[in-house]
Design a protein around this motif. Structure first.
Motif, PDB file in Angstrom:
ATOM      1  N   GLY A   3      -0.926  -0.687  -9.294  1.00  0.00           N
ATOM      2  CA  GLY A   3      -0.855  -1.790 -10.242  1.00  0.00           C
ATOM      3  C   GLY A   3       0.595  -2.043 -10.600  1.00  0.00           C
ATOM      4  N   GLY A   4       0.859  -3.235 -11.088  1.00  0.00           N
ATOM      5  CA  GLY A   4       2.226  -3.578 -11.453  1.00  0.00           C
ATOM      6  C   GLY A   4       2.267  -4.594 -12.570  1.00  0.00           C
ATOM      7  N   ASP A   5       3.460  -5.136 -12.796  1.00  0.00           N
ATOM      8  CA  ASP A   5       3.647  -6.128 -13.856  1.00  0.00           C
ATOM      9  C   ASP A   5       3.081  -7.489 -13.481  1.00  0.00           C
ATOM     10  N   ALA A   6       3.026  -7.760 -12.195  1.00  0.00           N
ATOM     11  CA  ALA A   6       2.525  -9.051 -11.722  1.00  0.00           C
ATOM     12  C   ALA A   6       1.564  -8.820 -10.566  1.00  0.00           C
ATOM     13  N   SER A   7       0.664  -9.758 -10.381  1.00  0.00           N
ATOM     14  CA  SER A   7      -0.293  -9.660  -9.282  1.00  0.00           C
ATOM     15  C   SER A   7       0.344 -10.203  -8.009  1.00  0.00           C
ATOM     16  N   SER A   8       0.167  -9.487  -6.921  1.00  0.00           N
ATOM     17  CA  SER A   8       0.668  -9.944  -5.626  1.00  0.00           C
ATOM     18  C   SER A   8      -0.529 -10.245  -4.732  1.00  0.00           C
ATOM     19  N   SER A   9      -0.270 -10.808  -3.567  1.00  0.00           N
ATOM     20  CA  SER A   9      -1.381 -11.132  -2.678  1.00  0.00           C
ATOM     21  C   SER A   9      -2.043  -9.868  -2.132  1.00  0.00           C
ATOM     22  N   HIS A  10      -1.243  -8.865  -1.795  1.00  0.00           N
ATOM     23  CA  HIS A  10      -1.799  -7.596  -1.324  1.00  0.00           C
ATOM     24  C   HIS A  10      -0.827  -6.462  -1.643  1.00  0.00           C
ATOM     25  N   THR A  11      -1.364  -5.264  -1.684  1.00  0.00           N
ATOM     26  CA  THR A  11      -0.583  -4.058  -1.949  1.00  0.00           C
ATOM     27  C   THR A  11      -1.099  -2.947  -1.042  1.00  0.00           C
ATOM     28  N   PRO A  12      -0.333  -1.875  -0.888  1.00  0.00           N
ATOM     29  CA  PRO A  12      -0.817  -0.757  -0.070  1.00  0.00           C
ATOM     30  C   PRO A  12      -2.017  -0.064  -0.701  1.00  0.00           C
ATOM     31  N   VAL A  13      -2.665   0.755   0.094  1.00  0.00           N
ATOM     32  CA  VAL A  13      -3.791   1.566  -0.373  1.00  0.00           C
ATOM     33  C   VAL A  13      -3.377   3.022  -0.235  1.00  0.00           C
ATOM     34  N   PHE A  14      -3.539   3.770  -1.318  1.00  0.00           N
ATOM     35  CA  PHE A  14      -3.197   5.189  -1.335  1.00  0.00           C
ATOM     36  C   PHE A  14      -4.465   6.025  -1.419  1.00  0.00           C
ATOM     37  N   HIS A  15      -4.455   7.138  -0.724  1.00  0.00           N
ATOM     38  CA  HIS A  15      -5.519   8.129  -0.835  1.00  0.00           C
ATOM     39  C   HIS A  15      -5.101   9.103  -1.928  1.00  0.00           C
TER      40      HIS A  15
ATOM     41  N   SER B 233      -2.778  14.410  -5.388  1.00  0.00           N
ATOM     42  CA  SER B 233      -1.696  14.040  -4.475  1.00  0.00           C
ATOM     43  C   SER B 233      -1.981  12.683  -3.828  1.00  0.00           C
ATOM     44  N   LEU B 234      -0.907  11.944  -3.543  1.00  0.00           N
ATOM     45  CA  LEU B 234      -1.026  10.616  -2.949  1.00  0.00           C
ATOM     46  C   LEU B 234      -0.569  10.625  -1.501  1.00  0.00           C
ATOM     47  N   SER B 235      -1.288   9.860  -0.676  1.00  0.00           N
ATOM     48  CA  SER B 235      -0.885   9.619   0.705  1.00  0.00           C
ATOM     49  C   SER B 235      -0.969   8.125   0.949  1.00  0.00           C
ATOM     50  N   PHE B 236       0.051   7.562   1.590  1.00  0.00           N
ATOM     51  CA  PHE B 236       0.073   6.149   1.949  1.00  0.00           C
ATOM     52  C   PHE B 236      -0.862   5.974   3.134  1.00  0.00           C
ATOM     53  N   ALA B 237      -2.078   5.471   2.872  1.00  0.00           N
ATOM     54  CA  ALA B 237      -3.139   5.468   3.871  1.00  0.00           C
ATOM     55  C   ALA B 237      -3.290   4.157   4.629  1.00  0.00           C
ATOM     56  N   PHE B 238      -3.168   3.030   3.939  1.00  0.00           N
ATOM     57  CA  PHE B 238      -3.362   1.712   4.538  1.00  0.00           C
ATOM     58  C   PHE B 238      -2.329   0.759   3.955  1.00  0.00           C
TER      59      PHE B 238
ATOM     60  N   GLU C  97      -6.069   6.394  15.594  1.00  0.00           N
ATOM     61  CA  GLU C  97      -5.347   5.389  16.383  1.00  0.00           C
ATOM     62  C   GLU C  97      -5.633   3.982  15.866  1.00  0.00           C
ATOM     63  N   ILE C  98      -6.894   3.702  15.593  1.00  0.00           N
ATOM     64  CA  ILE C  98      -7.254   2.372  15.080  1.00  0.00           C
ATOM     65  C   ILE C  98      -6.668   2.167  13.687  1.00  0.00           C
ATOM     66  N   ARG C  99      -6.755   3.179  12.827  1.00  0.00           N
ATOM     67  CA  ARG C  99      -6.187   3.051  11.478  1.00  0.00           C
ATOM     68  C   ARG C  99      -4.703   2.734  11.559  1.00  0.00           C
ATOM     69  N   ARG C 100      -3.965   3.435  12.422  1.00  0.00           N
ATOM     70  CA  ARG C 100      -2.522   3.207  12.530  1.00  0.00           C
ATOM     71  C   ARG C 100      -2.194   1.892  13.251  1.00  0.00           C
ATOM     72  N   LYS C 101      -3.090   1.422  14.116  1.00  0.00           N
ATOM     73  CA  LYS C 101      -2.871   0.122  14.772  1.00  0.00           C
ATOM     74  C   LYS C 101      -2.786  -0.985  13.726  1.00  0.00           C
ATOM     75  N   TYR C 102      -3.690  -0.949  12.761  1.00  0.00           N
ATOM     76  CA  TYR C 102      -3.694  -1.954  11.700  1.00  0.00           C
ATOM     77  C   TYR C 102      -2.730  -1.598  10.567  1.00  0.00           C
ATOM     78  N   ASN C 103      -2.332  -0.355  10.495  1.00  0.00           N
ATOM     79  CA  ASN C 103      -1.553   0.143   9.362  1.00  0.00           C
ATOM     80  C   ASN C 103      -0.386   0.994   9.833  1.00  0.00           C
ATOM     81  N   PRO C 104       0.572   0.389  10.520  1.00  0.00           N
ATOM     82  CA  PRO C 104       1.710   1.176  11.013  1.00  0.00           C
ATOM     83  C   PRO C 104       2.507   1.763   9.848  1.00  0.00           C
ATOM     84  N   ASP C 105       3.188   2.852  10.147  1.00  0.00           N
ATOM     85  CA  ASP C 105       4.050   3.528   9.162  1.00  0.00           C
ATOM     86  C   ASP C 105       3.297   4.200   8.023  1.00  0.00           C
ATOM     87  N   THR C 106       1.979   4.374   8.172  1.00  0.00           N
ATOM     88  CA  THR C 106       1.228   5.140   7.181  1.00  0.00           C
ATOM     89  C   THR C 106       1.183   6.593   7.638  1.00  0.00           C
ATOM     90  N   VAL C 107       0.574   7.460   6.838  1.00  0.00           N
ATOM     91  CA  VAL C 107       0.519   8.873   7.182  1.00  0.00           C
ATOM     92  C   VAL C 107      -0.157   9.058   8.546  1.00  0.00           C
TER      93      VAL C 107
END
Length: 195
Positions: free
Chosen positions: A117-129, A136-141, A177-187
């Protein structure tokens, strides 16, 4: 139709064909006014994808639809958000350089997939596990849209199946592989066993 709504519809279509019990638990979506009213109580703003998600569906009590998690109803998500955003957890995340506020959308026994969450709404944000033991947080999507696109492809290619209402993952390596195809640079892996 947006890519997020299209991906959700692909998932729901697959479930309707192959696991009708799982789809029967999805609550109908809420109106934008209902969502805005409920989310206005938060001390932060969430991405437009969250609004779109809850306009499509408002929760599902079945575990195992989304990477073995369930979609939280908006009221339940707000209750969970209050817990994971208590001052202690916000301070820990801030010290670690992680997002201070998180909004959970998927849950499995206290383990969440959440958007910042933040001060303003954006069109999309990352998803953390969020891990259930230590928070603990992991940058998942990279976004809810890309998360749902990956999940839809996993269903449609047979990587995910439902057997007696339970999610089965046929190939954890291919899921990654599929998760990273759509979500490069994630864990590299969400879980210790490779997926």
């Amino acid at each position: 139709m947006s890519a997020l709504t299209e991906a959700l519809n692909r998932i729901l279509h697959w479930l309707q064909q192959y696991s009708p019990n799982a789809i029967s638990g999805f609550a109908p979506g809420l109106s934008l006014v209902e969502i805005e009213t409920k989310l206005s109580q938060l001390p932060f703003r969430v991405s437009q994808e969250v609004y779109e998600l809850y306009q499509c569906r408002n929760g599902n009590p079945y575990d195992g639809v989304f990477v073995y998690h369930r979609l939280l109803g908006l009221d339940s998500a707000l209750e969970c958000a209050a817990t994971i955003n208590e001052s202690y957890w916000r301070e820990v995340r801030e010290q670690d350089g992680d997002p201070q506020y998180l909004f959970p959308v998927l849950d499995f026994d206290g383990e969440y997939f959440s958007v910042p969450g933040g001060d303003a709404s954006s069109s999309h944000t990352p998803v953390f596990h969020i891990g259930c033991d230590d928070g603990s947080l992991s940058f998942a999507f990279t976004s809810l849209t890309n998360m749902m696109l990956a999940i839809a492809e996993c269903y449609e290619t047979g990587i995910y199946t439902h057997i007696n209402g339970d999610l089965e993952v046929a190939d954890v390596v291919r899921f990654g592989e599929i998760r990273r195809k759509y979500n490069p640079d994630t864990v590299a892996a969400l879980y210790a066993d490779g997926w």
